[in-house]
Design a protein around this motif. Structure first.
Motif, PDB file in Angstrom:
ATOM      1  N   LEU A 172       0.827  -1.211   0.000  1.00 28.10           N
ATOM      2  CA  LEU A 172       0.000   0.000   0.000  1.00 28.10           C
ATOM      3  C   LEU A 172       0.857   1.255   0.000  1.00 28.10           C
ATOM      4  O   LEU A 172       0.561   2.214  -0.722  1.00 28.10           O
ATOM      5  CB  LEU A 172      -0.957  -0.015   1.199  1.00 28.10           C
ATOM      6  CG  LEU A 172      -2.008  -1.131   1.176  1.00 28.10           C
ATOM      7  CD1 LEU A 172      -2.786  -1.163   2.486  1.00 28.10           C
ATOM      8  CD2 LEU A 172      -2.936  -0.998  -0.012  1.00 28.10           C
ATOM      9  N   GLU A 173       1.938   1.246   0.774  1.00 26.01           N
ATOM     10  CA  GLU A 173       2.857   2.377   0.776  1.00 26.01           C
ATOM     11  C   GLU A 173       3.492   2.560  -0.604  1.00 26.01           C
ATOM     12  O   GLU A 173       3.620   3.687  -1.103  1.00 26.01           O
ATOM     13  CB  GLU A 173       3.945   2.189   1.828  1.00 26.01           C
ATOM     14  CG  GLU A 173       4.907   3.356   1.914  1.00 26.01           C
ATOM     15  CD  GLU A 173       6.051   3.141   2.886  1.00 26.01           C
ATOM     16  OE1 GLU A 173       6.652   4.139   3.295  1.00 26.01           O
ATOM     17  OE2 GLU A 173       6.367   1.973   3.217  1.00 26.01           O
ATOM     18  N   ALA A 174       3.857   1.461  -1.246  1.00 32.22           N
ATOM     19  CA  ALA A 174       4.454   1.536  -2.585  1.00 32.22           C
ATOM     20  C   ALA A 174       3.474   2.141  -3.582  1.00 32.22           C
ATOM     21  O   ALA A 174       3.861   2.964  -4.424  1.00 32.22           O
ATOM     22  CB  ALA A 174       4.892   0.151  -3.053  1.00 32.22           C
ATOM     23  N   ILE A 175       2.214   1.777  -3.490  1.00 36.36           N
ATOM     24  CA  ILE A 175       1.204   2.348  -4.396  1.00 36.36           C
ATOM     25  C   ILE A 175       1.130   3.861  -4.190  1.00 36.36           C
ATOM     26  O   ILE A 175       1.086   4.626  -5.162  1.00 36.36           O
ATOM     27  CB  ILE A 175      -0.174   1.681  -4.176  1.00 36.36           C
ATOM     28  CG1 ILE A 175      -0.114   0.205  -4.603  1.00 36.36           C
ATOM     29  CG2 ILE A 175      -1.272   2.426  -4.942  1.00 36.36           C
ATOM     30  CD1 ILE A 175      -1.315  -0.620  -4.153  1.00 36.36           C
ATOM     31  N   LEU A 176       1.144   4.296  -2.946  1.00 40.01           N
ATOM     32  CA  LEU A 176       1.113   5.732  -2.651  1.00 40.01           C
ATOM     33  C   LEU A 176       2.337   6.439  -3.226  1.00 40.01           C
ATOM     34  O   LEU A 176       2.210   7.451  -3.917  1.00 40.01           O
ATOM     35  CB  LEU A 176       1.045   5.946  -1.134  1.00 40.01           C
ATOM     36  CG  LEU A 176       1.090   7.391  -0.648  1.00 40.01           C
ATOM     37  CD1 LEU A 176      -0.187   8.133  -1.051  1.00 40.01           C
ATOM     38  CD2 LEU A 176       1.282   7.437   0.857  1.00 40.01           C
ATOM     39  N   VAL A 177       3.512   5.895  -2.975  1.00 37.60           N
ATOM     40  CA  VAL A 177       4.766   6.521  -3.421  1.00 37.60           C
ATOM     41  C   VAL A 177       4.856   6.562  -4.951  1.00 37.60           C
ATOM     42  O   VAL A 177       5.204   7.594  -5.534  1.00 37.60           O
ATOM     43  CB  VAL A 177       5.979   5.788  -2.810  1.00 37.60           C
ATOM     44  CG1 VAL A 177       7.283   6.238  -3.437  1.00 37.60           C
ATOM     45  CG2 VAL A 177       6.007   5.987  -1.297  1.00 37.60           C
ATOM     46  N   ILE A 178       4.531   5.459  -5.589  1.00 38.08           N
ATOM     47  CA  ILE A 178       4.584   5.407  -7.056  1.00 38.08           C
ATOM     48  C   ILE A 178       3.584   6.399  -7.656  1.00 38.08           C
ATOM     49  O   ILE A 178       3.895   7.106  -8.612  1.00 38.08           O
ATOM     50  CB  ILE A 178       4.312   3.976  -7.572  1.00 38.08           C
ATOM     51  CG1 ILE A 178       5.415   3.027  -7.117  1.00 38.08           C
ATOM     52  CG2 ILE A 178       4.176   3.965  -9.095  1.00 38.08           C
ATOM     53  CD1 ILE A 178       5.044   1.547  -7.232  1.00 38.08           C
ATOM     54  N   SER A 216      -5.522   2.319  -7.961  1.00 43.15           N
ATOM     55  CA  SER A 216      -5.713   3.479  -7.093  1.00 43.15           C
ATOM     56  C   SER A 216      -6.060   2.989  -5.693  1.00 43.15           C
ATOM     57  O   SER A 216      -6.738   1.970  -5.533  1.00 43.15           O
ATOM     58  CB  SER A 216      -6.859   4.350  -7.578  1.00 43.15           C
ATOM     59  OG  SER A 216      -6.627   4.805  -8.883  1.00 43.15           O
ATOM     60  N   LEU A 217      -5.616   3.724  -4.708  1.00 46.50           N
ATOM     61  CA  LEU A 217      -5.974   3.418  -3.331  1.00 46.50           C
ATOM     62  C   LEU A 217      -7.385   3.923  -3.054  1.00 46.50           C
ATOM     63  O   LEU A 217      -7.748   5.029  -3.452  1.00 46.50           O
ATOM     64  CB  LEU A 217      -4.996   4.096  -2.366  1.00 46.50           C
ATOM     65  CG  LEU A 217      -3.572   3.581  -2.397  1.00 46.50           C
ATOM     66  CD1 LEU A 217      -2.636   4.544  -1.670  1.00 46.50           C
ATOM     67  CD2 LEU A 217      -3.483   2.192  -1.781  1.00 46.50           C
ATOM     68  N   LYS A 231      -5.656   5.523   3.852  1.00 49.28           N
ATOM     69  CA  LYS A 231      -5.449   5.774   5.282  1.00 49.28           C
ATOM     70  C   LYS A 231      -4.256   4.975   5.805  1.00 49.28           C
ATOM     71  O   LYS A 231      -3.389   5.507   6.504  1.00 49.28           O
ATOM     72  CB  LYS A 231      -6.719   5.422   6.063  1.00 49.28           C
ATOM     73  CG  LYS A 231      -6.620   5.673   7.541  1.00 49.28           C
ATOM     74  CD  LYS A 231      -7.927   5.330   8.230  1.00 49.28           C
ATOM     75  CE  LYS A 231      -7.802   5.530   9.727  1.00 49.28           C
ATOM     76  NZ  LYS A 231      -9.038   5.187  10.437  1.00 49.28           N
ATOM     77  N   ILE A 232      -4.188   3.717   5.442  1.00 45.89           N
ATOM     78  CA  ILE A 232      -3.075   2.863   5.884  1.00 45.89           C
ATOM     79  C   ILE A 232      -1.775   3.299   5.223  1.00 45.89           C
ATOM     80  O   ILE A 232      -0.743   3.423   5.884  1.00 45.89           O
ATOM     81  CB  ILE A 232      -3.379   1.379   5.578  1.00 45.89           C
ATOM     82  CG1 ILE A 232      -4.556   0.899   6.424  1.00 45.89           C
ATOM     83  CG2 ILE A 232      -2.140   0.509   5.826  1.00 45.89           C
ATOM     84  CD1 ILE A 232      -5.134  -0.421   6.001  1.00 45.89           C
ATOM     85  N   ALA A 233      -1.821   3.551   3.924  1.00 45.65           N
ATOM     86  CA  ALA A 233      -0.611   3.939   3.191  1.00 45.65           C
ATOM     87  C   ALA A 233      -0.019   5.225   3.750  1.00 45.65           C
ATOM     88  O   ALA A 233       1.201   5.334   3.931  1.00 45.65           O
ATOM     89  CB  ALA A 233      -0.924   4.098   1.706  1.00 45.65           C
ATOM     90  N   LYS A 234      -0.862   6.210   4.036  1.00 41.67           N
ATOM     91  CA  LYS A 234      -0.374   7.478   4.577  1.00 41.67           C
ATOM     92  C   LYS A 234       0.241   7.296   5.960  1.00 41.67           C
ATOM     93  O   LYS A 234       1.252   7.925   6.280  1.00 41.67           O
ATOM     94  CB  LYS A 234      -1.505   8.505   4.647  1.00 41.67           C
ATOM     95  CG  LYS A 234      -1.840   9.134   3.319  1.00 41.67           C
ATOM     96  CD  LYS A 234      -2.916  10.196   3.489  1.00 41.67           C
ATOM     97  CE  LYS A 234      -3.130  10.983   2.230  1.00 41.67           C
ATOM     98  NZ  LYS A 234      -4.169  12.021   2.401  1.00 41.67           N
ATOM     99  N   GLU A 257       4.127   8.123   6.585  1.00 43.07           N
ATOM    100  CA  GLU A 257       4.518   9.115   7.585  1.00 43.07           C
ATOM    101  C   GLU A 257       5.522   8.517   8.562  1.00 43.07           C
ATOM    102  O   GLU A 257       6.543   9.131   8.872  1.00 43.07           O
ATOM    103  CB  GLU A 257       3.302   9.631   8.358  1.00 43.07           C
ATOM    104  CG  GLU A 257       3.698  10.626   9.447  1.00 43.07           C
ATOM    105  CD  GLU A 257       2.586  11.009  10.393  1.00 43.07           C
ATOM    106  OE1 GLU A 257       2.659  12.138  10.914  1.00 43.07           O
ATOM    107  OE2 GLU A 257       1.664  10.201  10.634  1.00 43.07           O
ATOM    108  N   ARG A 258       5.236   7.330   9.045  1.00 40.69           N
ATOM    109  CA  ARG A 258       6.149   6.666   9.980  1.00 40.69           C
ATOM    110  C   ARG A 258       7.522   6.475   9.336  1.00 40.69           C
ATOM    111  O   ARG A 258       8.547   6.727   9.963  1.00 40.69           O
ATOM    112  CB  ARG A 258       5.580   5.317  10.417  1.00 40.69           C
ATOM    113  CG  ARG A 258       4.429   5.463  11.368  1.00 40.69           C
ATOM    114  CD  ARG A 258       3.784   4.120  11.680  1.00 40.69           C
ATOM    115  NE  ARG A 258       2.781   4.306  12.706  1.00 40.69           N
ATOM    116  CZ  ARG A 258       2.715   3.623  13.831  1.00 40.69           C
ATOM    117  NH1 ARG A 258       3.585   2.670  14.069  1.00 40.69           N
ATOM    118  NH2 ARG A 258       1.788   3.872  14.710  1.00 40.69           N
TER     119      ARG A 258
END
Length: 121
Positions: A11-17, A62-63, A69-72, A76-77
């Motif tokens: 999920l983080e990778a989807i956000l970053v990409i 798309s998220l 919410k989880i990806a963000k 952030e962490r």
């Protein structure tokens, strides 16, 4: 709801990409995480069923609000922890590698105190 570390990484990778390219496809995720395209396909099917992502007819991922919410939170962490380690003198490469592990196990309480401490110093 607590999800597995690998799911958080996807999920983080989807956000970053998405931030970097403006769109996300399965191959982008496979390349970003150094995993096979079939592994990504299995994960995306599960994420779609759990309403973490949506997939367009053209294959763009798309998220959903739930996934975002989880990806963000993970993103952030990742950044706060890495920046804290860098400020402590850890090399950037090591700081980001370590933060990628710590981001999944640190408690909300510890993370929030770390974030407060960083913002005050």
């Amino acid at each position: 709801m607590k999800i597995q570390e690998s799911a958080e990484n996807y999920l983080e990778a989807i956000l970053v990409i998405g931030k970097r390219k403006g769109y996300v496809r399965s191959i982008d995720i496979a390349n970003e995480l150094s995993v096979s395209k079939p592994s990504v396909s299995v994960a995306m099917k599960s994420f779609k069923n759990e309403d973490y992502i949506s997939v367009s007819d053209s294959g763009e991922i798309s998220l959903t609000p739930k996934g975002l919410k989880i990806a963000k939170k993970v993103y952030e962490r990742h950044n706060v922890i890495a920046n804290a380690l860098i400020r402590l003198g850890v090399s950037e490469e090591t700081a980001y590698a370590d933060s990628c592990k710590i981001e999944h196990v640190i408690s909300d309480e510890s993370f929030n105190r770390l974030k407060e401490f960083i913002s005050k110093s």
